[in-house]
Design a protein around this motif. Structure first.
Motif, short mmCIF file in Angstrom:
data_model
loop_
_atom_site.label_atom_id
_atom_site.label_comp_id
_atom_site.label_asym_id
_atom_site.label_seq_id
_atom_site.Cartn_x
_atom_site.Cartn_y
_atom_site.Cartn_z
N HIS A 75 0.81 -1.21 0.00
CA HIS A 75 0.00 0.00 0.00
C HIS A 75 0.85 1.27 0.00
N SER A 76 2.13 1.16 0.30
CA SER A 76 2.98 2.35 0.34
C SER A 76 3.34 2.86 -1.05
N ASP A 77 3.08 2.05 -2.08
CA ASP A 77 3.41 2.47 -3.44
C ASP A 77 2.31 3.40 -3.97
N LYS A 78 2.53 4.69 -3.86
CA LYS A 78 1.55 5.69 -4.29
C LYS A 78 1.69 6.02 -5.78
N THR A 79 2.67 5.42 -6.46
CA THR A 79 2.86 5.70 -7.88
C THR A 79 2.00 4.79 -8.75
N SER A 80 1.37 3.79 -8.15
CA SER A 80 0.60 2.83 -8.94
C SER A 80 -0.88 2.91 -8.57
N LEU A 81 -1.71 2.36 -9.45
CA LEU A 81 -3.17 2.38 -9.26
C LEU A 81 -3.65 0.97 -8.96
N SER A 82 -4.49 0.85 -7.93
CA SER A 82 -5.06 -0.44 -7.55
C SER A 82 -6.52 -0.49 -7.98
N SER A 83 -7.13 -1.66 -7.81
CA SER A 83 -8.54 -1.81 -8.13
C SER A 83 -9.41 -0.91 -7.27
N SER A 84 -9.16 -0.88 -5.96
CA SER A 84 -9.96 -0.01 -5.09
C SER A 84 -9.74 1.45 -5.43
N GLY A 85 -8.52 1.81 -5.81
CA GLY A 85 -8.26 3.18 -6.22
C GLY A 85 -9.00 3.54 -7.50
N ALA A 86 -9.04 2.62 -8.45
CA ALA A 86 -9.76 2.87 -9.70
C ALA A 86 -11.23 3.14 -9.43
N ARG A 87 -11.81 2.37 -8.50
CA ARG A 87 -13.22 2.57 -8.18
C ARG A 87 -13.44 3.91 -7.46
N LYS A 88 -12.47 4.32 -6.67
CA LYS A 88 -12.60 5.59 -5.94
C LYS A 88 -12.49 6.80 -6.87
N LEU A 89 -11.88 6.64 -8.02
CA LEU A 89 -11.74 7.75 -8.96
C LEU A 89 -13.03 8.07 -9.69
N LEU A 90 -13.96 7.11 -9.74
CA LEU A 90 -15.17 7.25 -10.55
C LEU A 90 -16.37 7.63 -9.70
N PRO A 91 -17.43 8.21 -10.34
CA PRO A 91 -18.66 8.50 -9.60
C PRO A 91 -19.22 7.23 -8.96
N PRO A 92 -19.84 7.38 -7.78
CA PRO A 92 -20.22 8.63 -7.10
C PRO A 92 -19.07 9.31 -6.35
N SER A 93 -17.85 8.77 -6.41
CA SER A 93 -16.69 9.42 -5.81
C SER A 93 -16.08 10.36 -6.84
N CYS A 94 -14.82 10.75 -6.63
CA CYS A 94 -14.16 11.67 -7.56
C CYS A 94 -12.66 11.64 -7.29
N PRO A 95 -11.84 12.15 -8.22
CA PRO A 95 -10.39 12.13 -8.01
C PRO A 95 -9.93 12.83 -6.74
N ALA A 96 -10.62 13.91 -6.34
CA ALA A 96 -10.22 14.62 -5.12
C ALA A 96 -10.32 13.71 -3.90
N LYS A 97 -11.37 12.90 -3.83
CA LYS A 97 -11.51 11.96 -2.71
C LYS A 97 -10.44 10.88 -2.77
N PHE A 98 -10.17 10.39 -3.98
CA PHE A 98 -9.09 9.41 -4.14
C PHE A 98 -7.78 9.95 -3.60
N ARG A 99 -7.43 11.17 -4.00
CA ARG A 99 -6.15 11.75 -3.60
C ARG A 99 -6.09 11.96 -2.09
N TYR A 100 -7.20 12.42 -1.51
CA TYR A 100 -7.22 12.67 -0.07
C TYR A 100 -7.02 11.36 0.69
N GLU A 101 -7.71 10.31 0.28
CA GLU A 101 -7.58 9.05 1.00
C GLU A 101 -6.21 8.41 0.81
#
Length: 290
Positions: free
Chosen positions: A25-51
């Motif tokens: 989880h320390s690798d912030k340069t890569s995208l995970s499945s949960s991260g991909a879902r957090k980028l899309l509605p009803p969420s948004c990139p700002a929420k992804f970045r904050y979390e």
């Protein structure tokens, strides 16, 4: 990115059989499945970045799931029973803090018995036990690869991988839930994006050279109340096709945001015009416009 004392070195591309959950989880340069879902509605990139920058604190819901993973899969944080009915005293709070500080999960006696009973129920389930047989697989394996279309790093952490990965690969993924019935799990597939997870894991397996091109993720859903029923669930092809399109959009969004440094919220430049929900519009048209 230049590594410093505060910047962990990203894991090498490929499959890792012994990478800790923290290092994964320390690798912030890569995208995970949960991260991909957090980028899309009803969420948004700002929420992804904050979390990403502010990891969520432990909760009882996560504790139960992680504890069950530990006993069912055989890998995870240490579980420690904390005696006493009250955890709100200064002494108890100090003890709980010590356990969490060293990465463990504190449980009451009845909670520990619950996860033990859940593990026993899995072992009694013919298909669930076969999919998670320790003689033919291993838990918590991580993979990193480059998405060819975008050039970004992607990652996956498999709950379980079979030891023999030739031919068709079946990827079990263990979920705890309050209701594992088909109807409830259909709603959870939509609510939590499990179809996106299936597509992501299957693509990850192919990118990592695991099995042939027909990898398939199966959810092993288990209820958290007696008799701890188990339901093994596959995701239909149509739902995975939709998931593939959503994951591709998430990857492109991640690539754009990472390139520009801008992680937008709901509406940055112009208003969003919204309609009434369909049921409300139909109701009010009948009542007031007829």
């Amino acid at each position: 990115m230049t590594a410093t004392l505060d910047t962990p070195i990203a894991p090498a591309l490929g499959l890792h059989t012994d990478l800790t959950n923290e290092d994964y989880h320390s690798d912030k340069t890569s995208l995970s499945s949960s991260g991909a879902r957090k980028l899309l509605p009803p969420s948004c990139p700002a929420k992804f970045r904050y979390e990403q920058d502010h990891p969520q604190p432990a909760s009882k819901t996560f504790d139960y799931g992680n504890a069950a993973h530990k006993l069912v899969l055989g890998n995870g944080p240490d579980l420690e029973v904390v005696p006493g009915a009250r955890w709100d005293t200064s002494k108890a709070k100090g003890h709980l803090a010590e356990i969490r500080e060293r990465g463990g999960i504190p449980l009451k006696e009845h909670e520990m018995q619950m996860v033990k009973d859940m593990a026993a129920a899995i072992r009694r389930h013919p298909l669930g036990a076969a999919l998670l047989d320790p003689a033919y697989g291993a838990p918590e394996q991580s993979g990193f690869w480059i998405d060819e279309a975008s050039g970004i790093r992607c990652r996956v952490r498999f709950d379980w991988l079979p030891s023999h990965q030739g031919g068709r690969l079946i990827i079990p993924d263990y979920k705890t839930t309050t209701d594992a019935s088909n109807r409830a799990m259909e709603k959870d597939i939509e609510k939590y994006g499990y179809n996106q997870q299936a597509d992501w894991y299957e693509n990850g397996a192919r990118a990592l050279g695991l099995g042939d091109q027909n990898a398939e993720l199966l959810l092993i859903a288990q209820e958290k109340k007696p008799p701890y029923l188990v339901n093994v669930i596959g995701i239909t092809l149509g739902s995975r096709v939709i998931a593939g399109a959503k994951n591709r959009h998430a990857i492109e969004t991640f690539a754009e945001c990472a390139s520009t440094g801008h992680w937008p919220g709901y509406a940055d430049d112009e208003p969003n015009y919204l309609e009434l929900p369909g049921y409300a519009e139909a109701r009010d048209k009948e009542l007031y416009l007829s």
